[in-house]
Structure formats: structure tokens, C-alpha cells
Design an enzyme around this catalytic site. Sequence first.
Site, short mmCIF file in Angstrom:
data_model
loop_
_atom_site.label_atom_id
_atom_site.label_comp_id
_atom_site.label_asym_id
_atom_site.label_seq_id
_atom_site.Cartn_x
_atom_site.Cartn_y
_atom_site.Cartn_z
N GLU A 273 1.26 -0.77 0.00
CA GLU A 273 -0.32 0.04 -0.10
C GLU A 273 0.83 1.62 -0.02
OE1 GLU A 273 -3.47 2.05 2.57
OE2 GLU A 273 -1.78 0.86 3.63
N LYS A 335 -9.91 2.27 -2.38
CA LYS A 335 -10.87 1.68 -1.37
C LYS A 335 -11.30 1.91 -0.87
CE LYS A 335 -8.50 1.43 3.87
NZ LYS A 335 -6.69 1.50 4.70
N CYS A 385 -5.36 -2.95 3.03
CA CYS A 385 -5.41 -2.12 4.81
C CYS A 385 -5.95 -2.98 5.82
CB CYS A 385 -4.46 -1.32 4.50
SG CYS A 385 -4.30 -0.35 6.15
#
Length: 496
Positions: A273, A335, A385
Amino acid sequence: MSYFLAAASGVLLALSFPKYGHPAFAWVALVPLWLALSGWNGHTRRLPGRSARHAFLLGLLSGTVFFIGTVYWTGTVIATFGEVPPAIAGFGMVMLAAYLAAYSACGAIVIARVIQAWGARGLWLAPIVWVAAEYLRGTIFSGFPWVLLGSSQATVLPVVQLASVLGVYGVSLLVAGMNGAITVALVSHGARRVVTLLVAVGVLMGVAAWGMLRVREGALLREGTPVTLGLLQGNVAQEDKWKPGEARRIFTTYVAMTRDAVARGARAVIWPESSTPFMFEEEPLGQEQIRSLAQETRVPLLFGSDQLERGPSMRLFNAAFLVNPAGATAAVYRKMHLVPFGEFIPLKRWLYFVSPLVESLSDFSPGDDVVLLPMDGHLASTAICYEVVFPSLVRSAVLKGSELLTTITNDAWYGESSAPYQHFALASMRAVEQGRFLARAANTGISGVVDPYGRVVQASRIFEQVGLVQEVRFLTSRTRSEEHTSELQSRETISY
């Protein structure tokens, strides 16, 4: 005495998770709390139960101790990177723990009421109430499904196979059910005590035997198409990530690690990430170098980089880009589940005292759809994440056709705390639930590969620079958990 028992449950729950704990604690962790809620004193035949107020306080104490013991690292993150005074950061961490504990505290009220009405028999409903509280905690206000009881069993392979049928909440129910049986046995007398324990142990042994057989057969490992992945762990310190003087070193490190992984057989390479020290679409020179690297190595590159969307109002996204061997952008995933107090602040106007944390990182916008990643004629998906702890998000990707799960993360924020170990264990659950290989690339660790049975095939240590090369498989088979979800969604669609 009741408050001591409640606090003991909180400690045992915290000790059920890595890095300091062991999954065995989870099988007895709820017993002290439920004994306290029953009002049992060692010899009372009729359980008096507790008042709603007393039950709530017992549940709140137990849950607060549990979450302080597991998410204590949030205070350090806020203090270190948010430029917030340690006292305020610590207070914020305790408030977060108390909020998360409120779900189990409300569940404690229900359990106490049922015990008052039904006596010892009411304790059989306690596991269901516990799992319902976990589900609500993982759903309301975008949810926080961290350290679910079932996730404590991520490394207990015979037990965790139940997740392939009932998901992580099914494993939670099994573990909570054993806690319930032990509690019932303790408050019961004579033959009922023995029968209760025999039934509970029989169920557990049956599940474990089936799980062992499933792992031993390993049918999924003989299916699908193999592909060798390169997982890069650059080990870039958080304070160095955005220093202009470090950008060249960071980028050249990942370029060199990519070439090395390909030389060792990788047919696709995954960076962590936010691994590029620049915005991929905003830096022409860096963008061209990545595209040229994909063309040179002839492999797809998946990497994390921020994305800026211009329009009437500018929006910033935490994104994952897939560049194909031709050097073209094949897919971009934004995300969807942002980290509260890390990537955005809920109710920011009122919580002004933690705003420096987000202001130092920029305020991100959430993506609105799962995007599949085309790789060598197959489809993969990624979770960025924190997203990987959401079962529903990963499930939706598989229902859309994902044959391989990947996740990219930067756990440098958390130092050497429990967080990286917890995060890896929670991610492992998704592999079992969905019957897919899961590949994880983390900036500072833990990077690794988990097979569809929850076995860690390969893993790095934290804070080491390493490129892992590991064969995985693109799989299309569905677990029963996924098939059940698909059927429910179909029925919902028909009903509309």
C-alpha cells in the site's frame, strides 16, 4: 467479586490474540463474565441474575479491558503520527475501547435478563447473544470487526475450517458455545453437569475431526491454475515515506526488488500500500518508469498509490493500480472501507482535537465498487490494509469472480506492537472463508501467502526488507459459506 470476574474475562479475551496470547484462552475467556452475570456464588441452585444496570457495567468493564489489551496501539499511532499529546491520545484509545465494549455490554443486559427468566437454561443463549453483538460491532457505523472471537482460532486449522461453511461468525459461535457449556456445567449439579460437558466436547471433536479431514484431503490444492507471485516488503520507515530526499531510494529499491523477484520466477509482482513515493498519475517520470518496468519484466505489477480525482470538488483516494505487461493501466481499485481517525475523522467538526492526525495524512474519500484485476487470463482482487478484516467485502469480490485474493498494506504505523500480528491473523480468515489463496504484501511486514485452508505457506518477519516468491493458484470453486451468501443475495434480488 463480580467485577473481578468480568475483568478476568477481558484479560483472557485479550490473551486469545497475537502477539502475546494463545488461541486456547478463547475457549474459557467468557466463562468468568457469564458466571458474574448469572449471580452464581458457588452453590446457589436458583440463579438470580443481575439487574440491567449491573449487567451493563460488567459487560462494559470486561469489554474495555479486552479492547485496551488488543487495540492499545491506536493510542501510540495517534500520539506519534498525529502530533496529539500522549494524554489525549491515551484518552482517545480508552474511549475507543469503551465504545467497542458497549456492544458486549448491551449483550450482557440481554444475557442477564434471559438468566433471570430461564435460570441456567438461559446460558445456552449467551453464545448467540455474544455473536450477535460481534456482528453489530462489525456492521454499525461502517463497522470495526477487529479481533472477533472466531479470529482467535486462525492458526487452529481443524477448528477454523468451520469458516468455510459458516464464516468467521460461525467459528465465534463454536468457541462461545464451548464457553457456554462450561458455564452451564459449573452452575449445574449431578448428571446434568456431566451430560453438558460430554455433548459440548462431542460437538467440538466432531467439528475438529471434519476439519482435519478437510485439510488432509486438500482438494483445492489440486485445482485451478498455478501462478508464481512476487511479494515485496520494502521496509520503508513511516517517517521516511514522504521525505523528498528519500523518494529516489525508495523507488529504486522497489524497482530492484521487482527485477530480482522476476529473475527468481515471479509471473506477477505485488508492491505494498502507498508504496510509490509519488502519486502515480501525477508524476510523469515515475509513471513512465513503472510502465517501462512492466514492459521490461513482462509481468503485471500491482502497487498502491494515492489517486487524485479532479472535478467540481477535488477528491483523494487510497488506490491500487494494476499495470499489465504491455505497460498499460489494466485496473484501478479505490479503497472502500477507510480507517476511522486514520484516513478520515467521523464527526470531524466535533472531534477537532484529533484532526491533526488526518490533516497530516490528507482526508481520503471512499471508493464505491469492487474492481477485479485481470491477470494472465484470470481475475484477482485486492483489499487495501484495514479492508481485509471485513468478510463481506472480500466475499463480494469472490462472488464477482475473483480467483485469487490479494491484500496490500502499510503496517509501519504500528511499530512492533501486536497490530501487525493481529492484522495478518485476521486476513488469514478470509482465505478459509472464501476457499482462495491470499497473498499479502506489507511495507514492514507481515508479508506472506496463506492457502485456502488457513496454512501460512510463507511469511516474512516484521521490519526486514525481503522479496517473497511463492506459487499460488487461481481457484474457482466456492465454499459453502460463499454459496449460501450467493443464494441469499439471489433471493433478495427476486423479492425486489
